[in-house]
Design an enzyme around this catalytic site. Structure first.
Site, mmCIF file in Angstrom:
data_model
loop_
_atom_site.group_PDB
_atom_site.id
_atom_site.type_symbol
_atom_site.label_atom_id
_atom_site.label_comp_id
_atom_site.label_asym_id
_atom_site.label_seq_id
_atom_site.Cartn_x
_atom_site.Cartn_y
_atom_site.Cartn_z
ATOM 1 N N ASP A 73 10.701 4.904 -12.596
ATOM 2 C CA ASP A 73 11.046 4.683 -11.184
ATOM 3 C C ASP A 73 9.827 4.801 -10.273
ATOM 4 O O ASP A 73 9.579 3.941 -9.433
ATOM 5 C CB ASP A 73 12.095 5.710 -10.713
ATOM 6 N N GLY A 126 20.663 7.809 -3.933
ATOM 7 C CA GLY A 126 21.222 8.335 -5.185
ATOM 8 C C GLY A 126 22.112 7.356 -5.924
ATOM 9 O O GLY A 126 23.054 7.754 -6.596
ATOM 10 N N SER A 156 15.722 5.957 -4.831
ATOM 11 C CA SER A 156 15.458 6.574 -3.524
ATOM 12 C C SER A 156 14.553 7.802 -3.657
ATOM 13 O O SER A 156 13.679 8.021 -2.812
ATOM 14 C CB SER A 156 16.762 6.928 -2.814
HETATM 15 O O1 PMV Z 1 17.378 6.941 -11.516
HETATM 16 P P1 PMV Z 1 18.177 5.835 -12.096
HETATM 17 O O2 PMV Z 1 19.634 5.945 -11.873
HETATM 18 O O3 PMV Z 1 17.635 4.496 -11.745
HETATM 19 O O4 PMV Z 1 18.036 5.933 -13.691
HETATM 20 C C1 PMV Z 1 16.805 6.021 -14.289
HETATM 21 C C2 PMV Z 1 16.801 5.346 -15.620
HETATM 22 C C3 PMV Z 1 17.038 6.186 -16.837
HETATM 23 O O5 PMV Z 1 16.507 5.435 -17.924
HETATM 24 C C4 PMV Z 1 18.526 6.405 -17.067
HETATM 25 C C5 PMV Z 1 16.357 7.552 -16.782
HETATM 26 C C6 PMV Z 1 14.836 7.507 -16.798
HETATM 27 O O6 PMV Z 1 14.258 8.568 -16.548
HETATM 28 O O7 PMV Z 1 14.241 6.454 -17.100
#
Ligand code: PMV
Length: 291
Positions: free
Chosen positions: A132, A83, A88
């Site tokens: 991600d 998190g 993750s």
């Molecule tokens: O999950 P994180 O903390 O790596 O953030 C994702 C990146 C954001 O651009 C903030 C949200 C997204 O859905 O792309």
């Protein structure tokens, strides 16, 4: 008939474009050499999590979007900080999709990983961009752009990026909350500036001298967007003082990780540790997974 299957998926770091990617700007992310392994075992009775390095009340609600109600025990191990902006949940999602396909004697290709892992990611993050779990499923470094017709994903040729990650601990607010804060604020001038900067960063990927100052600029814009914290700012300035060519927060912000661009063999991570920071050298996880 297989009774057990296992799969690994890497975590990620966002080099540029966090938050702006939600509004259709391009982002660059890289898979890292840390990640999550999911083992699935067939068993009698209701499915559920038997053991997990990730403690989160949303774990089973998320995984139950892609696993059956009956007959599967799940074991999760992870080398990622949980998190903290290192993907993750995306690594968990992709590893689960792959392991479940294997349990059925199949291999999940990218499209299946993308579609299925999205269901898991939505439980954790509301309306994520998909960045991600795309990078977790593909490995390497990629450019990602969200569009109404679907994502545009361009894997990049191998790039030698040497990074130091500093983990400042879990953010006070979730990614979904941070994204919502940015939406309410509606600072599209800064979001566009980040989008423009990402274009420069894509051009400068192979030149650390060029890339470093662009990452610094990126951090300044994320500060203007209101997603940094005093601890992240301190981590970023300490990284620079310790020898990083450039540094920024990485991910949704409000806490989590900062990254510094370093030269190969640098002692920046060591220097950060000596000052009491949780720091480590990170390599790009290069495996290109195309099913
Ligand atoms: O999950 P994180 O903390 O790596 O953030 C994702 C990146 C954001 O651009 C903030 C949200 C997204 O859905 O792309």
């Amino acid at each position: 008939m297989m009774t057990e299957a296992r799969a690994f998926a890497p975590g990620k770091l966002i080099l540029t474009g966090e938050h702006a990617v939600v509004y259709g700007h391009r982002a660059v992310a890289l898979a890292v050499n840390l990640g999550t392994t999911v083992s699935l075992q067939k068993r009698l009775g209701p499915s559920g999590i038997d053991s997990s390095d990730i403690q989160d009340a949303r774990l089973w609600p998320a995984l139950s979007t892609i696993l059956p109600e009956e007959g599967i025990g799940v074991h999760i191990t992870s080398t990622l900080p949980i998190g903290c902006g290192m993907g993750s949940s995306a690594a968990l999602a992709v590893a689960t999709v792959r392991a479940y396909a294997r349990l059925k004697g199949e291999e999940a290709d990218f499209n299946r990983c993308y579609t299925e892992a999205f269901k898991v990611e939505r439980v954790f993050h509301g309306n994520p961009s998909g960045l991600d779990h795309s990078v977790s499923a593909l490995g390497g470094v990629l450019v990602y752009r969200r569009s109404p017709t679907g994502p545009h994903i361009s894997p990049l040729a191998p790039v030698a990026l040497h990074l130091v990650v500093v983990d400042t601990g879990p953010p006070a607010q979730s990614t979904a909350e941070m994204v919502e804060n940015v939406r309410i604020q509606g600072n599209h001038k800064v979001l566009s500036a980040i989008g423009k900067l990402s274009e420069e960063i894509i051009k400068g990927l192979n030149s650390p001298e060029r890339l470093g100052p662009l990452l610094n600029q990126n951090h300044r814009l994320l500060c203007e967007l209101g997603v940094s914290t005093p601890t992240l700012n301190k981590a970023v300035s300490t990284l620079r003082r310790a020898g990083a060519l450039g540094a920024k927060l990485a991910g949704a912000g409000g806490g989590g990780v900062a990254i510094g661009l370093v030269r190969p063999g640098s002692r920046v991570a060591e220097r950060m540790q000596a000052e009491g920071w949780k720091a480590m050298d990170i390599e790009v996880y290069k495996e290109y997974y195309d099913g």
